[in-house]
Design a protein around this motif. Structure first.
Motif, PDB file in Angstrom:
ATOM      1  N   THR A 174     -14.594  71.331  76.581  1.00 10.09           N
ATOM      2  CA  THR A 174     -15.105  70.920  76.545  1.00 10.09           C
ATOM      3  C   THR A 174     -15.082  69.657  78.428  1.00 10.09           C
ATOM      4  OG1 THR A 174     -13.076  68.854  75.742  1.00 10.09           O
ATOM      5  CG2 THR A 174     -15.463  69.565  74.510  1.00 10.09           C
ATOM      6  N   ALA A 175     -15.776  69.209  79.123  1.00 12.91           N
ATOM      7  CA  ALA A 175     -15.840  68.434  80.248  1.00 12.91           C
ATOM      8  C   ALA A 175     -14.390  67.467  79.827  1.00 12.91           C
ATOM      9  CB  ALA A 175     -16.807  67.416  80.443  1.00 12.91           C
ATOM     10  N   GLY A 176     -13.058  67.731  81.104  1.00 12.57           N
ATOM     11  CA  GLY A 176     -12.266  67.382  81.244  1.00 12.57           C
ATOM     12  C   GLY A 176     -11.059  67.937  81.581  1.00 12.57           C
ATOM     13  N   ARG A 177     -10.115  67.221  81.270  1.00 15.71           N
ATOM     14  CA  ARG A 177      -8.303  68.130  81.733  1.00 15.71           C
ATOM     15  C   ARG A 177      -7.625  68.974  80.807  1.00 15.71           C
ATOM     16  NH1 ARG A 177      -4.478  65.892  86.404  1.00 15.71           N
ATOM     17  NH2 ARG A 177      -6.285  66.555  87.594  1.00 15.71           N
ATOM     18  N   HIS A 178      -7.741  69.896  80.824  1.00 21.70           N
ATOM     19  CA  HIS A 178      -6.950  70.909  79.851  1.00 21.70           C
ATOM     20  C   HIS A 178      -5.736  71.404  79.849  1.00 21.70           C
ATOM     21  CE1 HIS A 178     -10.417  69.999  77.186  1.00 21.70           C
ATOM     22  NE2 HIS A 178     -10.897  70.553  78.641  1.00 21.70           N
ATOM     23  N   ARG A 179      -4.724  71.797  78.847  1.00 20.53           N
ATOM     24  CA  ARG A 179      -3.517  72.779  79.256  1.00 20.53           C
ATOM     25  C   ARG A 179      -3.986  73.641  78.010  1.00 20.53           C
ATOM     26  NH1 ARG A 179       1.282  72.458  76.197  1.00 20.53           N
ATOM     27  NH2 ARG A 179       3.582  72.960  77.629  1.00 20.53           N
ATOM     28  N   LEU A 180      -3.448  74.477  78.816  1.00 23.40           N
ATOM     29  CA  LEU A 180      -3.589  75.771  78.682  1.00 23.40           C
ATOM     30  C   LEU A 180      -2.212  76.873  78.114  1.00 23.40           C
ATOM     31  CD1 LEU A 180      -6.598  78.008  80.244  1.00 23.40           C
ATOM     32  CD2 LEU A 180      -6.827  75.565  78.110  1.00 23.40           C
ATOM     33  N   CYS A 181      -2.172  77.494  76.754  1.00 28.35           N
ATOM     34  CA  CYS A 181      -0.455  78.090  77.024  1.00 28.35           C
ATOM     35  C   CYS A 181      -0.889  79.386  75.991  1.00 28.35           C
ATOM     36  CB  CYS A 181       0.051  77.270  75.806  1.00 28.35           C
ATOM     37  SG  CYS A 181       1.505  77.636  75.048  1.00 28.35           S
ATOM     38  N   TRP A 182      -0.224  80.089  76.226  1.00 27.03           N
ATOM     39  CA  TRP A 182       0.181  81.662  75.825  1.00 27.03           C
ATOM     40  C   TRP A 182       1.432  81.417  74.816  1.00 27.03           C
ATOM     41  CZ3 TRP A 182      -2.850  80.849  79.834  1.00 27.03           C
ATOM     42  CH2 TRP A 182      -4.485  80.823  79.742  1.00 27.03           C
ATOM     43  N   ARG A 183       1.298  82.058  73.912  1.00 24.22           N
ATOM     44  CA  ARG A 183       2.190  81.738  73.386  1.00 24.22           C
ATOM     45  C   ARG A 183       2.912  83.154  72.513  1.00 24.22           C
ATOM     46  NH1 ARG A 183       3.401  77.453  69.882  1.00 24.22           N
ATOM     47  NH2 ARG A 183       4.905  76.560  71.961  1.00 24.22           N
ATOM     48  N   PHE A 184       4.116  83.388  72.695  1.00 24.30           N
ATOM     49  CA  PHE A 184       4.777  84.782  71.675  1.00 24.30           C
ATOM     50  C   PHE A 184       5.933  84.783  70.844  1.00 24.30           C
ATOM     51  CE2 PHE A 184       6.982  89.088  71.017  1.00 24.30           C
ATOM     52  CZ  PHE A 184       6.478  89.587  70.555  1.00 24.30           C
ATOM     53  N   GLU A 185       5.504  85.142  69.840  1.00 21.25           N
ATOM     54  CA  GLU A 185       6.912  84.489  69.280  1.00 21.25           C
ATOM     55  C   GLU A 185       7.011  85.310  67.624  1.00 21.25           C
ATOM     56  OE1 GLU A 185       5.234  79.571  67.606  1.00 21.25           O
ATOM     57  OE2 GLU A 185       4.787  81.600  66.228  1.00 21.25           O
ATOM     58  N   LYS A 186       8.243  85.474  67.398  1.00 19.31           N
ATOM     59  CA  LYS A 186       9.130  86.732  66.790  1.00 19.31           C
ATOM     60  C   LYS A 186       9.596  86.160  65.375  1.00 19.31           C
ATOM     61  CE  LYS A 186      10.077  90.378  67.688  1.00 19.31           C
ATOM     62  NZ  LYS A 186      11.329  91.463  68.332  1.00 19.31           N
ATOM     63  N   ASP A 187       9.377  86.809  64.306  1.00 22.63           N
ATOM     64  CA  ASP A 187       9.634  86.265  63.364  1.00 22.63           C
ATOM     65  C   ASP A 187      11.353  86.496  63.749  1.00 22.63           C
ATOM     66  OD1 ASP A 187      10.456  88.650  62.518  1.00 22.63           O
ATOM     67  OD2 ASP A 187       9.574  89.174  60.353  1.00 22.63           O
ATOM     68  N   ALA A 188      11.953  86.037  61.905  1.00 20.43           N
ATOM     69  CA  ALA A 188      13.401  86.033  62.313  1.00 20.43           C
ATOM     70  C   ALA A 188      14.284  87.843  61.504  1.00 20.43           C
ATOM     71  CB  ALA A 188      13.923  84.853  61.204  1.00 20.43           C
ATOM     72  N   HIS A 189      13.117  88.550  61.270  1.00 19.96           N
ATOM     73  CA  HIS A 189      13.262  89.990  60.791  1.00 19.96           C
ATOM     74  C   HIS A 189      13.094  91.307  61.834  1.00 19.96           C
ATOM     75  CE1 HIS A 189      14.311  87.812  57.271  1.00 19.96           C
ATOM     76  NE2 HIS A 189      12.723  87.135  57.363  1.00 19.96           N
TER      77      HIS A 189
END
Length: 209
Positions: A193-208
């Motif tokens: 949408t119009a306006g200011r934005h924050r983008l984030c790419w996240r890589f997560e590992k599980d506990a196993h």
């Protein structure tokens, strides 16, 4: 270029067949000179490509085409912006591994710089780790815009996950969140949408692992 070679120009998937295109070498004995070509562009975002191909030409050093002085009128109104690495913020939790530049095959199938979450093998992010790559203060003008990027993954299916967030809200389009094995680059596109934005790419590992 030689008679067996052609320089073609495409708008999206459509090959242009005007302005002398596809263009081949001049007749024997004539000099190679610069020629100006101009094409009408449809409204909206698009991809332009120049393709040089030779069929059976073997004379090394003579198979060549040149392109220069590329200009697009009204391109500023399209608002295309490519995010440089220097504008991305990196953070991690539970690991020393982090997003970084790496040399690999690119979406265009050549060798170049891509962004990678951690490293491979024993240097990959530890269990329960999280690595973020953030682009803050992205301004979108009225009425709206979008963000697109290529990605691929090689993870434990259903556990180690690539996620994408807009303004801290996880996105669930284009197959995201994504895990498992995706050897080829895929293109994802998300509306903004119009306006200011924050983008984030996240890589997560599980506990196993």
């Amino acid at each position: 270029c030689l008679d067996q070679c052609l320089l073609s120009f495409c708008l999206g998937a459509e090959e242009m067949r005007s302005q002398g295109f596809p263009h081949s070498a001049p007749p024997a004995g004539e000099a190679v000179v610069w020629t100006r070509a101009s094409f009408e562009l449809p409204e909206g975002l698009g991809t332009m490509s120049w393709n040089f191909s030779c069929a059976g030409a073997k004379m090394v050093g003579r198979n060549v085409a040149w392109v220069r002085d590329i200009s697009v009128d009204n391109a500023a109104n399209l608002g295309i912006y490519h995010v440089p690495w220097s504008k991305l913020l990196i953070s991690q939790e539970g690991t020393f591994a982090h997003w970084h530049e790496a040399i690999s095959e690119t979406p265009s199938k050549d060798l170049g710089v891509v962004l990678q979450s951690g490293y491979v093998g024993s240097a990959e992010p530890e269990d329960s780790a999280r690595t973020d790559m953030i682009f803050s203060d992205l301004d979108i003008d009225d009425p709206s815009g979008s963000v697109s990027f290529h990605y691929k993954v090689s993870t434990e299916p259903g556990f180690d996950v690539l996620r994408f967030f807009v303004d801290d809200k996880e996105q669930f389009l284009n197959g995201f969140p994504r895990s498992g094995l995706l050897r080829r680059w895929a293109l994802a596109k998300f509306p903004l949408t119009a306006g200011r934005h924050r983008l984030c790419w996240r890589f997560e590992k599980d506990a196993h692992g």
